[in-house]
Design a protein around this motif. Structure first.
Motif, PDB file in Angstrom:
ATOM      1  N   ARG A   1     -71.827   4.982  13.564  1.00 40.73           N
ATOM      2  CA  ARG A   1     -72.677   4.720  15.123  1.00 40.73           C
ATOM      3  C   ARG A   1     -70.903   5.492  16.158  1.00 40.73           C
ATOM      4  N   THR A   2     -69.969   6.305  16.533  1.00 43.56           N
ATOM      5  CA  THR A   2     -68.938   6.439  16.952  1.00 43.56           C
ATOM      6  C   THR A   2     -69.950   7.852  17.550  1.00 43.56           C
ATOM      7  N   MET A   3     -69.783   8.357  18.830  1.00 42.18           N
ATOM      8  CA  MET A   3     -70.669   9.204  19.556  1.00 42.18           C
ATOM      9  C   MET A   3     -70.700  10.303  18.944  1.00 42.18           C
ATOM     10  N   GLY A   4     -70.509  11.331  17.801  1.00 46.31           N
ATOM     11  CA  GLY A   4     -70.500  11.901  17.165  1.00 46.31           C
ATOM     12  C   GLY A   4     -71.418  11.907  16.045  1.00 46.31           C
ATOM     13  N   ALA A   5     -70.532  11.120  15.441  1.00 41.87           N
ATOM     14  CA  ALA A   5     -72.195  10.515  13.955  1.00 41.87           C
ATOM     15  C   ALA A   5     -73.149   9.948  14.683  1.00 41.87           C
ATOM     16  N   LEU A   6     -72.908   9.255  15.735  1.00 37.33           N
ATOM     17  CA  LEU A   6     -74.272   8.573  16.092  1.00 37.33           C
ATOM     18  C   LEU A   6     -75.218   9.518  17.346  1.00 37.33           C
ATOM     19  N   SER A   7     -74.207  11.061  17.170  1.00 38.90           N
ATOM     20  CA  SER A   7     -75.258  12.207  17.345  1.00 38.90           C
ATOM     21  C   SER A   7     -76.092  12.837  16.230  1.00 38.90           C
ATOM     22  N   LEU A   8     -75.552  12.567  15.222  1.00 37.90           N
ATOM     23  CA  LEU A   8     -76.179  12.504  13.938  1.00 37.90           C
ATOM     24  C   LEU A   8     -77.187  12.050  13.626  1.00 37.90           C
ATOM     25  N   THR A   9     -77.114  10.509  13.614  1.00 36.34           N
ATOM     26  CA  THR A   9     -77.965   9.863  13.464  1.00 36.34           C
ATOM     27  C   THR A   9     -79.870   9.897  14.197  1.00 36.34           C
ATOM     28  N   ALA A  10     -80.194   9.814  13.019  1.00 34.33           N
ATOM     29  CA  ALA A  10     -81.512   9.275  13.110  1.00 34.33           C
ATOM     30  C   ALA A  10     -82.419   8.314  12.969  1.00 34.33           C
ATOM     31  N   SER A  11     -82.078   7.142  12.715  1.00 33.65           N
ATOM     32  CA  SER A  11     -82.460   5.856  12.099  1.00 33.65           C
ATOM     33  C   SER A  11     -83.335   5.299  12.334  1.00 33.65           C
ATOM     34  N   LYS A  12     -82.549   4.612  13.839  1.00 33.70           N
ATOM     35  CA  LYS A  12     -83.698   3.313  14.503  1.00 33.70           C
ATOM     36  C   LYS A  12     -83.127   4.193  16.000  1.00 33.70           C
ATOM     37  N   PRO A  13     -84.622   3.563  16.922  1.00 29.92           N
ATOM     38  CA  PRO A  13     -83.816   4.201  18.830  1.00 29.92           C
ATOM     39  C   PRO A  13     -82.760   3.230  19.143  1.00 29.92           C
ATOM     40  N   GLN A  14     -83.050   2.109  17.984  1.00 28.51           N
ATOM     41  CA  GLN A  14     -81.581   1.375  19.274  1.00 28.51           C
ATOM     42  C   GLN A  14     -80.231   2.157  19.032  1.00 28.51           C
ATOM     43  N   GLN A  15     -80.216   2.574  17.820  1.00 26.93           N
ATOM     44  CA  GLN A  15     -79.084   2.793  17.745  1.00 26.93           C
ATOM     45  C   GLN A  15     -78.389   3.626  18.818  1.00 26.93           C
ATOM     46  N   LYS A  16     -79.214   4.317  19.697  1.00 26.37           N
ATOM     47  CA  LYS A  16     -79.004   5.268  20.347  1.00 26.37           C
ATOM     48  C   LYS A  16     -79.766   4.808  22.033  1.00 26.37           C
ATOM     49  N   ARG A  17     -79.960   3.718  22.610  1.00 21.44           N
ATOM     50  CA  ARG A  17     -80.503   3.911  23.241  1.00 21.44           C
ATOM     51  C   ARG A  17     -79.286   3.020  24.314  1.00 21.44           C
ATOM     52  N   ARG A  18     -79.186   3.624  25.487  1.00 24.39           N
ATOM     53  CA  ARG A  18     -78.666   3.732  26.674  1.00 24.39           C
ATOM     54  C   ARG A  18     -77.120   4.020  26.070  1.00 24.39           C
ATOM     55  N   PHE A  19     -77.193   5.034  25.276  1.00 26.19           N
ATOM     56  CA  PHE A  19     -75.911   5.318  25.159  1.00 26.19           C
ATOM     57  C   PHE A  19     -75.895   7.409  25.030  1.00 26.19           C
ATOM     58  N   SER A  20     -76.551   7.584  26.273  1.00 25.40           N
ATOM     59  CA  SER A  20     -76.973   9.207  26.442  1.00 25.40           C
ATOM     60  C   SER A  20     -76.201   9.581  27.718  1.00 25.40           C
ATOM     61  N   PRO A  21     -75.553  10.808  27.966  1.00 25.11           N
ATOM     62  CA  PRO A  21     -75.568  11.921  26.637  1.00 25.11           C
ATOM     63  C   PRO A  21     -74.368  11.819  25.845  1.00 25.11           C
ATOM     64  N   LEU A  22     -75.034  12.314  24.551  1.00 26.76           N
ATOM     65  CA  LEU A  22     -74.187  12.271  23.470  1.00 26.76           C
ATOM     66  C   LEU A  22     -74.021  13.678  23.216  1.00 26.76           C
ATOM     67  N   VAL A  23     -73.690  13.944  21.831  1.00 27.96           N
ATOM     68  CA  VAL A  23     -72.780  15.143  21.880  1.00 27.96           C
ATOM     69  C   VAL A  23     -73.997  16.187  21.447  1.00 27.96           C
ATOM     70  N   PRO A  24     -73.876  17.304  22.227  1.00 27.08           N
ATOM     71  CA  PRO A  24     -74.835  18.380  22.024  1.00 27.08           C
ATOM     72  C   PRO A  24     -74.723  19.142  21.368  1.00 27.08           C
ATOM     73  N   GLY A  25     -75.684  19.724  20.975  1.00 28.86           N
ATOM     74  CA  GLY A  25     -75.693  20.749  19.962  1.00 28.86           C
ATOM     75  C   GLY A  25     -76.583  20.392  18.483  1.00 28.86           C
ATOM     76  N   VAL A  26     -77.046  19.091  18.807  1.00 29.60           N
ATOM     77  CA  VAL A  26     -77.099  18.524  17.132  1.00 29.60           C
ATOM     78  C   VAL A  26     -79.171  18.408  17.128  1.00 29.60           C
ATOM     79  N   THR A  27     -80.063  19.845  16.219  1.00 25.94           N
ATOM     80  CA  THR A  27     -81.003  19.547  16.382  1.00 25.94           C
ATOM     81  C   THR A  27     -80.856  18.624  14.884  1.00 25.94           C
ATOM     82  N   HIS A  28     -82.383  17.554  14.614  1.00 23.87           N
ATOM     83  CA  HIS A  28     -82.173  16.601  13.815  1.00 23.87           C
ATOM     84  C   HIS A  28     -84.295  17.802  13.362  1.00 23.87           C
TER      85      HIS A  28
END
Length: 460
Positions: free
Chosen positions: A167-194
């Motif tokens: 859930r830290t900003m870099g790790a969170l940018s890699l995470t793609a588990s639940k929307p709530q984990q990212k909600r209202r934290f953007s912009p995240l670390v760029p350059g990540v493709t899921h």
């Protein structure tokens, strides 16, 4: 089996190994703690039920009202040697009386070397190796993310849908588990493709051959589509993958998928990062889950079960990859002497008995669980390795319609009966007990689990 039909021996086993509930749940002391917690503690924490722990021994946890539970969550797969294993406790006490902290960032600890040398012998890739110490799984992932970019000079990262990396900003940018984990934290670390993970139960409806083809398709999409349309492969630093997705539903990656990822990485000079935060440290019956595939990663992220509950994480790389200069990355508390002492004691227990027990006991549990699909129409899928086991629940086996409310009800019913389990993914329950769980504890836990499933299904 009801108490009136149990033999004296069975009653003794249940008394010794099973839950002991002395109050309604939650009890009065637990209710008071929960009320205070509601006032004072961050509401971002996700509590599944009002379990207020006071002490633990082995696979048992006692709450503040004296109720005793069987713990098949293990602090989210952390207490690998069980709660307060005497060898781990002794190691912690001995080290705490000698030296608690000096900071490995600026000074030297002999045991940092001792642990690194020991892990190097167990690494899932050829050596030599280098090690970075942090405090949590997210920190190990942050380290891997930064060093992948630093070493390759590339910007882009590939990760998978359903992944949880922290859930830290870099790790969170890699995470793609639940929307709530990212909600209202953007912009995240760029350059990540899921891209899609080979979740066979949700991706295909056929047998082993179709599942294999599906897994290959998920891997080859990267090269056949992604690299030909939106992402230049020479700009990709790393692919991050969980050999068994944790929060995504305890979903194992097929061997052929991991093998294909390795080939893609080799063809394009991309680093393969294995996130073994939840699946490592013996949980699958091997030191690292990726070993089952024969694939050698370039970087491994380690945490959770490696120190039996003490805060320690490790980023392990092939030595030539960790080529950054002093000051590039560090941690005040990472590699704390007490945490490392706990890790060394933990490894002793795991090597002596825990890993072999995880393989044996996990096989027995899976054998019983696999009969449930015929007995319980709400059981859609059973999967896992060792003591990393997922059971997926559905409203209907034919349609595979998800049933999150049913899953949550089963979790609650287990708690009410003295068994601690946690959900994962959209509609699954994970079984991740300490690796020292015995046959009787496993049987009683599965009895409670099955009873809870039957009750919840009738309530639908």
């Amino acid at each position: 089996m009801t108490p009136t039909t149990e033999t004296h021996a069975e009653e003794d086993i249940r008394h010794t190994y099973g839950p002991k509930l002395v109050t309604s749940l939650p009890g009065p002391n637990a209710r008071a703690v929960v009320e205070a917690d509601d006032r004072l503690i961050s509401p971002s924490y996700t509590r599944s039920y009002p379990m207020v722990a006071k002490r633990g021994r082995g696979v048992r946890v006692e709450d503040v009202d004296g109720n005793e539970f069987l713990d098949f969550a293990a602090g989210i797969a952390v207490t690998s040697t069980g709660h307060c294993h005497p060898e781990v406790v002794t190691a912690i006490q001995r080290q705490a009386a000698e030296l608690i902290h000096m900071s490995g960032t600026d000074f030297y600890y002999e045991n940092m070397i001792t642990l690194a040398e020991r892990l190097s012998k167990l690494a899932p890739m050829k050596g030599p190796h280098r090690f970075y110490y942090g405090n949590s799984g997210a920190e190990a992932v942050e380290c891997a993310l930064k060093i992948a970019r630093y070493h390759t000079g590339r910007q882009h990262i590939i990760a998978f849908l359903g992944a949880f990396h922290g859930r830290t900003m870099g790790a969170l940018s890699l995470t793609a588990s639940k929307p709530q984990q990212k909600r209202r934290f953007s912009p995240l670390v760029p350059g990540v493709t899921h891209v899609r993970y080979p979740y066979a139960y949700r991706g295909c409806s056929g047998g082993p051959q179709e599942e294999e083809a599906f897994a290959l398709g998920c891997a080859r999409y990267i090269e056949d589509k992604l690299f030909k349309t939106t992402l230049a492969p020479e700009e990709v630093a790393a692919i991050f993958v969980e050999p068994i997705q944790g929060e995504g539903g305890y979903v194992p990656a097929p061997k052929i998928f991991l093998q294909e990822l390795r080939k893609i990485c080799d063809r394009h000079g991309i680093l393969l990062v294995a996130d073994e935060v939840q699946s490592g440290a013996g949980r699958t019956g091997q030191w690292w889950a990726i070993q089952d595939s024969g694939v050698e990663p370039d970087i491994v992220c380690i945490a959770k079960g490696i120190a039996s509950g003490m805060p320690l994480s490790i980023c392990m790389t092939r030595a030539e990859i960790m080529d950054w200069k002093p000051g590039s990355h560090a941690s005040t508390f990472g590699g704390n002497p007490v945490a490392i002492a706990a890790a060394l004691a933990t490894m002793d227990v795991l090597e002596r008995e825990g890993i072999a027990n995880a393989a044996k006991r996990g096989g027995e549990i899976l054998e019983r669980l696999r009969t449930w699909k015929e007995k319980h129409p709400v059981v859609g899928d059973v999967r896992g390795r060792g003591l990393m086991i997922g059971v997926e629940f559905v409203k209907d086996q034919k349609t595979r319609e998800v049933a999150p409310a049913l899953r949550d009800r089963i979790v609650d019913l287990c708690f009410e009966r003295g068994l601690l389990v946690l959900g994962c993914g959209e509609t699954s329950i994970r079984l991740a007990p300490p690796l020292i769980v015995n046959e009787h504890e496993a049987k009683i836990a599965l009895d409670i689990f099955e009873q809870s499933v039957a009750i919840a299904a009738k309530e639908m």
